[in-house]
Motif scaffolding. Structure first.
Motif, PDB file in Angstrom:
ATOM      1  N   ARG B 206       0.839  -1.210   0.000  1.00 43.76           N
ATOM      2  CA  ARG B 206       0.000   0.000   0.000  1.00 43.76           C
ATOM      3  C   ARG B 206       0.869   1.253   0.000  1.00 43.76           C
ATOM      4  O   ARG B 206       0.495   2.284  -0.564  1.00 43.76           O
ATOM      5  N   SER B 207       2.013   1.149   0.657  1.00 41.41           N
ATOM      6  CA  SER B 207       2.953   2.274   0.730  1.00 41.41           C
ATOM      7  C   SER B 207       4.359   1.715   0.769  1.00 41.41           C
ATOM      8  O   SER B 207       4.579   0.621   1.310  1.00 41.41           O
ATOM      9  N   LEU B 208       5.294   2.440   0.168  1.00 44.72           N
ATOM     10  CA  LEU B 208       6.701   2.060   0.318  1.00 44.72           C
ATOM     11  C   LEU B 208       7.489   3.260   0.846  1.00 44.72           C
ATOM     12  O   LEU B 208       8.657   3.448   0.498  1.00 44.72           O
ATOM     13  N   GLU B 209       6.845   4.007   1.703  1.00 45.51           N
ATOM     14  CA  GLU B 209       7.487   5.195   2.269  1.00 45.51           C
ATOM     15  C   GLU B 209       8.749   4.803   3.033  1.00 45.51           C
ATOM     16  O   GLU B 209       8.728   3.883   3.851  1.00 45.51           O
ATOM     17  N   GLY B 210       9.818   5.502   2.732  1.00 51.71           N
ATOM     18  CA  GLY B 210      11.084   5.232   3.401  1.00 51.71           C
ATOM     19  C   GLY B 210      11.927   4.182   2.702  1.00 51.71           C
ATOM     20  O   GLY B 210      13.094   3.995   3.028  1.00 51.71           O
ATOM     21  N   VAL B 211      11.314   3.495   1.728  1.00 55.80           N
ATOM     22  CA  VAL B 211      12.043   2.489   0.946  1.00 55.80           C
ATOM     23  C   VAL B 211      12.623   3.175  -0.284  1.00 55.80           C
ATOM     24  O   VAL B 211      11.974   4.051  -0.873  1.00 55.80           O
ATOM     25  N   THR B 212      13.850   2.812  -0.670  1.00 56.48           N
ATOM     26  CA  THR B 212      14.459   3.450  -1.846  1.00 56.48           C
ATOM     27  C   THR B 212      14.425   2.571  -3.089  1.00 56.48           C
ATOM     28  O   THR B 212      14.464   3.082  -4.205  1.00 56.48           O
ATOM     29  N   GLU B 213      14.375   1.241  -2.897  1.00 62.38           N
ATOM     30  CA  GLU B 213      14.368   0.373  -4.084  1.00 62.38           C
ATOM     31  C   GLU B 213      13.670  -0.944  -3.782  1.00 62.38           C
ATOM     32  O   GLU B 213      13.624  -1.402  -2.638  1.00 62.38           O
ATOM     33  N   VAL B 214      13.138  -1.529  -4.865  1.00 58.19           N
ATOM     34  CA  VAL B 214      12.441  -2.813  -4.776  1.00 58.19           C
ATOM     35  C   VAL B 214      13.173  -3.827  -5.648  1.00 58.19           C
ATOM     36  O   VAL B 214      13.451  -3.563  -6.814  1.00 58.19           O
ATOM     37  N   ARG B 215      13.479  -4.968  -5.039  1.00 54.36           N
ATOM     38  CA  ARG B 215      14.046  -6.081  -5.799  1.00 54.36           C
ATOM     39  C   ARG B 215      12.927  -7.113  -5.999  1.00 54.36           C
ATOM     40  O   ARG B 215      12.323  -7.583  -5.038  1.00 54.36           O
ATOM     41  N   ALA B 216      12.661  -7.442  -7.238  1.00 51.86           N
ATOM     42  CA  ALA B 216      11.675  -8.483  -7.544  1.00 51.86           C
ATOM     43  C   ALA B 216      12.148  -9.128  -8.831  1.00 51.86           C
ATOM     44  O   ALA B 216      12.831  -8.486  -9.645  1.00 51.86           O
ATOM     45  N   GLY B 217      11.826 -10.399  -9.020  1.00 50.75           N
ATOM     46  CA  GLY B 217      12.333 -11.097 -10.194  1.00 50.75           C
ATOM     47  C   GLY B 217      11.292 -11.896 -10.945  1.00 50.75           C
ATOM     48  O   GLY B 217      11.173 -11.789 -12.167  1.00 50.75           O
ATOM     49  N   VAL B 218      10.492 -12.646 -10.217  1.00 49.99           N
ATOM     50  CA  VAL B 218       9.643 -13.623 -10.890  1.00 49.99           C
ATOM     51  C   VAL B 218       8.522 -12.950 -11.684  1.00 49.99           C
ATOM     52  O   VAL B 218       7.962 -13.542 -12.606  1.00 49.99           O
ATOM     53  N   PHE B 219       8.218 -11.677 -11.342  1.00 52.06           N
ATOM     54  CA  PHE B 219       7.146 -10.954 -12.032  1.00 52.06           C
ATOM     55  C   PHE B 219       7.375 -10.873 -13.537  1.00 52.06           C
ATOM     56  O   PHE B 219       6.425 -10.693 -14.301  1.00 52.06           O
ATOM     57  N   VAL B 220       8.635 -10.959 -13.973  1.00 55.65           N
ATOM     58  CA  VAL B 220       8.916 -10.806 -15.403  1.00 55.65           C
ATOM     59  C   VAL B 220       8.232 -11.913 -16.219  1.00 55.65           C
ATOM     60  O   VAL B 220       7.754 -11.669 -17.330  1.00 55.65           O
ATOM     61  N   PHE B 221       8.185 -13.114 -15.639  1.00 57.71           N
ATOM     62  CA  PHE B 221       7.530 -14.236 -16.327  1.00 57.71           C
ATOM     63  C   PHE B 221       6.210 -14.614 -15.653  1.00 57.71           C
ATOM     64  O   PHE B 221       5.321 -15.133 -16.296  1.00 57.71           O
ATOM     65  N   HIS B 222       6.135 -14.436 -14.346  1.00 62.15           N
ATOM     66  CA  HIS B 222       5.055 -14.979 -13.512  1.00 62.15           C
ATOM     67  C   HIS B 222       4.979 -16.505 -13.656  1.00 62.15           C
ATOM     68  O   HIS B 222       5.667 -17.104 -14.484  1.00 62.15           O
ATOM     69  N   ASP B 223       4.167 -17.127 -12.811  1.00 60.70           N
ATOM     70  CA  ASP B 223       4.071 -18.581 -12.823  1.00 60.70           C
ATOM     71  C   ASP B 223       2.820 -19.001 -12.060  1.00 60.70           C
ATOM     72  O   ASP B 223       2.054 -18.154 -11.567  1.00 60.70           O
ATOM     73  N   LEU B 224       2.607 -20.305 -11.947  1.00 60.97           N
ATOM     74  CA  LEU B 224       1.379 -20.801 -11.318  1.00 60.97           C
ATOM     75  C   LEU B 224       1.331 -20.499  -9.822  1.00 60.97           C
ATOM     76  O   LEU B 224       0.241 -20.302  -9.267  1.00 60.97           O
ATOM     77  N   VAL B 225       2.492 -20.449  -9.163  1.00 66.40           N
ATOM     78  CA  VAL B 225       2.499 -20.074  -7.747  1.00 66.40           C
ATOM     79  C   VAL B 225       1.996 -18.637  -7.601  1.00 66.40           C
ATOM     80  O   VAL B 225       1.160 -18.352  -6.734  1.00 66.40           O
ATOM     81  N   MET B 226       2.473 -17.752  -8.451  1.00 66.24           N
ATOM     82  CA  MET B 226       2.014 -16.357  -8.400  1.00 66.24           C
ATOM     83  C   MET B 226       0.513 -16.276  -8.728  1.00 66.24           C
ATOM     84  O   MET B 226      -0.226 -15.521  -8.082  1.00 66.24           O
ATOM     85  N   ALA B 227       0.073 -17.043  -9.703  1.00 63.74           N
ATOM     86  CA  ALA B 227      -1.360 -17.046 -10.037  1.00 63.74           C
ATOM     87  C   ALA B 227      -2.175 -17.569  -8.860  1.00 63.74           C
ATOM     88  O   ALA B 227      -3.253 -17.041  -8.547  1.00 63.74           O
ATOM     89  N   GLY B 228      -1.663 -18.593  -8.179  1.00 64.22           N
ATOM     90  CA  GLY B 228      -2.357 -19.151  -7.025  1.00 64.22           C
ATOM     91  C   GLY B 228      -2.465 -18.167  -5.874  1.00 64.22           C
ATOM     92  O   GLY B 228      -3.396 -18.231  -5.064  1.00 64.22           O
ATOM     93  N   LEU B 229      -1.506 -17.253  -5.800  1.00 60.77           N
ATOM     94  CA  LEU B 229      -1.518 -16.209  -4.764  1.00 60.77           C
ATOM     95  C   LEU B 229      -2.398 -15.023  -5.158  1.00 60.77           C
ATOM     96  O   LEU B 229      -2.602 -14.117  -4.353  1.00 60.77           O
ATOM     97  N   GLY B 230      -2.856 -14.988  -6.397  1.00 59.22           N
ATOM     98  CA  GLY B 230      -3.616 -13.836  -6.874  1.00 59.22           C
ATOM     99  C   GLY B 230      -2.733 -12.689  -7.338  1.00 59.22           C
ATOM    100  O   GLY B 230      -3.211 -11.576  -7.570  1.00 59.22           O
ATOM    101  N   VAL B 231      -1.437 -12.946  -7.488  1.00 50.25           N
ATOM    102  CA  VAL B 231      -0.496 -11.900  -7.900  1.00 50.25           C
ATOM    103  C   VAL B 231      -0.582 -11.645  -9.403  1.00 50.25           C
ATOM    104  O   VAL B 231      -0.287 -10.548  -9.884  1.00 50.25           O
ATOM    105  N   CYS B 232      -0.992 -12.661 -10.161  1.00 46.97           N
ATOM    106  CA  CYS B 232      -1.185 -12.505 -11.605  1.00 46.97           C
ATOM    107  C   CYS B 232      -2.336 -13.402 -12.023  1.00 46.97           C
ATOM    108  O   CYS B 232      -2.813 -14.226 -11.238  1.00 46.97           O
TER     109      CYS B 232
END
Lengths: 360, 360
Positions: B206-232
């Motif tokens: 909801r907010s990333l106040e105070g955070v300077t950077e985000v590291r994420a990787g799997v979003f580039v392809f997504h997968d069934l685990v992410m779909a199962g979580l409702g992330v994609c």
């Protein structure tokens, strides 16, 4: 890391056993995918070997191996590759388990040698032992291919719970192909090849009468799944992954290492066994089991090492920089995560680097 | 196979989201391990990126990427490699979570930039948020390294059961590093970098106040685990494995393919989710989900495709030679089983081949 002494002992033991049973070994090189290892397995530089992909057939052919069985049911789209490899000198045989596939192979009119796959244990592909469709398949093959005989794989032996049960499974495996060969022979198909194979059944078969060859692969390295089945001792396991301690969570009894699932593979084959080894059993750098330390959880490049019972441990014994050798659940899966074997003999000194390949 | 259109949409969506939240993206390239993919992720040809191995750092440096965070706790034996990569132009930062590791980095006297890892969710490495040991670690670093700030990874977000729970986890992750940075700053350490990252928390924070950077990787392809979580959505998944039907076990409702666990990986990440996708969800060759067909079991080079409910299916719809595209449980694990991406855009026609690497 690959302990050459353990590997040689593993090979010697199975070869001696099969010699006593009067059958030849057609080692499955899907486990090692390395010509250096295969040379120590094969009776001659030309083979025989079993492969699980045409990439393996191609790679080993480039090193002079010609007697090759591709033991996964052939897809029609791969026949062109098969014919090309045969044109380059490979005596490459393929596998079918239906009239549909047999017709596709025969349609090439290339005299490709073919084994018919038998389903001895209901675990994946194959026709039922002795099923009359065997004669239809051989008949379809006769129109342009070369029916060589029958093969099966007792994959369900991995689920046995005693060596007695494995020996019984070996007998089921043997009978399945002997019965199927008899059906073919009484229909006029000579079926000179009667092929079985899994490391557990090869290790405990009481008789292999009527069988001409055994395909087995994992015995060359062994692994924790095999140890859990009683097929080998933990000290026979020749393959391990070198990992380094990078931190601790002292309050949880965790040692954190840089050996995660990318290095160990995601294989959790011991999860279904009486002793769950997590992602691997922890040894010191010389390859001696430390005690009851296992890789209890894994992220991509992080391993969590803890006591099997989750109890406290003395983190000071394993400071940052400590090296472990981790024995794998499944040698085929763990080997596939790496591009070479670092060969040792007893101690931690690397005496050779043997490349391995992957892909299709 | 990699669907370029889906990948571009996935990248665009997360980038737009992070821009709205006012933080920069330092994509984790452990998922793709491909310069072609990374170029479509990075804001500039020089980065920034996150890596999980020094092999990744080395490979991307060779392609001109210099702004690199190695986000696995550093083992002292790797510092020589770190210094060598920095000597070749890499602005390579490392991670520690103990005074012991900080001393080892400082002892190099090489001004290596260092982030202190925070354990926001008890799932692997890191010091507890705001723990006073942070100041001891920064003090140890000050003697020869360069304390840059703090980082954490909310790996436990993969176990959340609602998007609300993921948003809460994102807030826990944010607070853990903001609080830790405050402790360091009040002790006089500037801590300009405050880094978080997981695909689920990046998607629902909801907010990333105070955070300077985000590291994420799997979003580039997504997968069934992410779909199962409702992330994609399932239709966002850009990665799939091409497999061919090689046979049937009609009485069991099984289609046998040549896509086994070697192609899919042994990752069974959806086994713990409400919908277990087996070893993968089956699509037609154009990438459209067929229905409720999954890879219900797998051997090394055999996949068993069946209905999720185990019910009967019409084998005639899927004759030998039929091609499936199988969506993976876990893009990082499945990608690692292959040496290249075959790039498609919507249909089955391959428009490019992008190599990827593995190893350490």
């Amino acid at each position: 890391m690959l302990d050459a002494g353990r590997m040689e002992a593993n090979i010697g033991r199975l070869k001696a056993r099969l010699a006593r049973l009067g059958v030849s070994l057609r080692p499955h090189v899907k486990t090692c995918k390395s010509i250096e290892v295969a040379r120590r397995l094969m009776p001659t530089p030309a083979g025989p070997i079993t492969v699980s992909t045409l990439k393996e057939a191609e790679q080993f052919l480039e090193h002079g191996v010609t007697d090759i069985l591709y033991a996964v049911g052939i897809a029609p789209g791969k026949l062109e590759h098969v014919v090309a490899l045969r044109g380059r000198g490979a005596d490459l045989a393929v596998v079918v388990d239906s009239v549909e596939a047999a017709r596709a192979v025969a349609a090439r009119q290339a005299s490709i040698p073919v084994l018919i796959e038998i389903d001895c244990d209901g675990h994946r592909a194959g026709v039922k032992p002795g099923d009359p469709v065997l004669v239809d398949i051989a008949g379809a093959l006769a129109k342009g291919a070369h029916a060589l005989g029958v093969m099966t794989h007792a994959g369900d032996s991995y689920n046995c719970r005693s060596t007695e049960a494995i020996a019984d499974m070996a007998e089921t495996e043997r009978r399945a192909v002997v019965k199927s060969a008899a059906v073919l022979r009484s229909a006029g198909f000579a079926s000179p090849v009667v092929s079985v194979g899994s490391t557990p059944t090869a290790t405990f078969a009481r008789s292999l009468e009527g069988v001409t060859e055994v395909r087995a692969g994992v015995f060359v390295f062994h692994d924790l799944v095999m140890a859990g089945l009683g097929v080998c001792a933990v000290d026979d396991i020749a393959l391990s992954v070198l990992a380094t301690v990078i931190g601790h969570q002292r309050d949880k009894g965790w040692i954190v290492t840089d050996g995660g699932w990318m290095a160990m593979s995601r294989d959790r084959g011991t999860a279904r066994q009486p002793v769950d080894q997590g992602y691997g059993l922890v040894c010191d750098e010389a390859g001696r089991v430390i005690g009851d330390l296992i890789v209890s959880d894994a992220n991509q490049e992080h391993g969590i090492v803890s006591r099997r019972d989750g109890g406290a441990l003395d983190a000071a014994r394993f400071p940052i920089g400590t090296r472990f050798r981790i024995l794998p659940n499944h040698a085929c899966a763990t080997g596939a995560q790496h591009d070479a074997y670092h060969v040792v003999r007893g101690g931690p000194e690397v005496i050779a680097r043997w490349p391995r390949f992957g892909g299709w």
